[in-house]
Design a protein around this motif. Structure first.
Motif, mmCIF file in Angstrom:
data_model
loop_
_atom_site.group_PDB
_atom_site.id
_atom_site.type_symbol
_atom_site.label_atom_id
_atom_site.label_comp_id
_atom_site.label_asym_id
_atom_site.label_seq_id
_atom_site.Cartn_x
_atom_site.Cartn_y
_atom_site.Cartn_z
ATOM 1 N N GLN A 12 -24.288 29.869 -10.896
ATOM 2 C CA GLN A 12 -23.229 28.865 -10.942
ATOM 3 C C GLN A 12 -23.867 27.542 -11.309
ATOM 4 N N TYR A 15 -23.704 24.457 -6.402
ATOM 5 C CA TYR A 15 -23.560 25.145 -5.128
ATOM 6 C C TYR A 15 -23.327 24.108 -4.035
ATOM 7 N N GLY A 52 -21.007 34.710 -0.420
ATOM 8 C CA GLY A 52 -21.177 33.311 -0.767
ATOM 9 C C GLY A 52 -22.495 32.696 -0.339
ATOM 10 N N VAL A 54 -26.272 31.755 -0.372
ATOM 11 C CA VAL A 54 -27.266 31.658 -1.443
ATOM 12 C C VAL A 54 -28.676 31.520 -0.867
ATOM 13 N N ARG A 83 -21.927 29.327 -2.079
ATOM 14 C CA ARG A 83 -21.201 29.277 -3.351
ATOM 15 C C ARG A 83 -19.944 28.408 -3.267
ATOM 16 N N SER A 84 -19.333 28.328 -2.079
ATOM 17 C CA SER A 84 -18.095 27.560 -1.965
ATOM 18 C C SER A 84 -17.875 27.086 -0.532
ATOM 19 N N SER A 123 -27.309 23.942 -9.330
ATOM 20 C CA SER A 123 -27.705 25.291 -8.918
ATOM 21 C C SER A 123 -29.209 25.510 -8.874
#
Length: 161
Positions: A12, A15, A52, A54, A83-84, A123
């Motif tokens: 992505q 992040y 999600g 990382v 991720r979110s 990212s």
């Protein structure tokens, strides 16, 4: 950083980084802290297996309790990348983590000041303790903003480089 971590970081453009700090009631090896200390590996494992997730800051011990971000030795700091906002929120409030979160006053004092902040990172970047501390300070001075924010008022990732 392992090759697998590096590959994950590039899937992505941005992040979500988060820092949370807590003031322990006693040193980690004190019997008061035993239930919390004994659950760390399991809770960290839940985080790492969560959708999600990382990356998280850790030492060779497998957690971040050895890292001293502040002069006060009873302050623990935790940094992770997701991720979110939504996926982090599910981990915090709807996983095994939430069982410990709701009982946090058993092990931790009420912290005077901001103890949690989120912000968007490129990212390829891994956040540092210094960066996290600066975000907490910024949040204290300015409140929720695109620079850093809380679950109460999350901001979307940047749209421009």
């Amino acid at each position: 950083m392992t090759e697998q971590e590096a590959n994950l970081l590039h899937q992505q453009k941005y992040y979500l980084a988060q820092i949370n700090i807590a003031l322990m009631k006693a040193p980690l090896d004190n019997p008061i802290m035993a239930e919390f200390a004994d659950a760390l590996d399991k809770i960290n494992g839940v985080a790492e297996a969560s959708p999600g997730f990382v990356w998280r800051l850790k030492t060779s011990s497998g957690n971040a309790t050895d890292i001293r971000a502040y002069p006060e030795p009873k302050i623990l700091a935790n940094i992770s990348v997701w991720r979110s906002v939504e996926q982090l929120k599910v981990y915090v409030y709807k996983s095994l983590h939430s069982d410990f979160f709701v009982r946090r006053r058993k092990w931790f004092e009420k912290y005077q000041g901001e103890h949690f902040a989120m912000w968007w990172i490129r990212s390829e970047h891994l956040p540092t303790i210094e960066e996290g501390k600066a975000k907490l300070e910024y949040l204290t001075l300015h409140g929720d903003s695109p620079e850093c924010f809380t679950f109460a008022k999350p901001y979307p990732p940047p749209t421009k480089d």
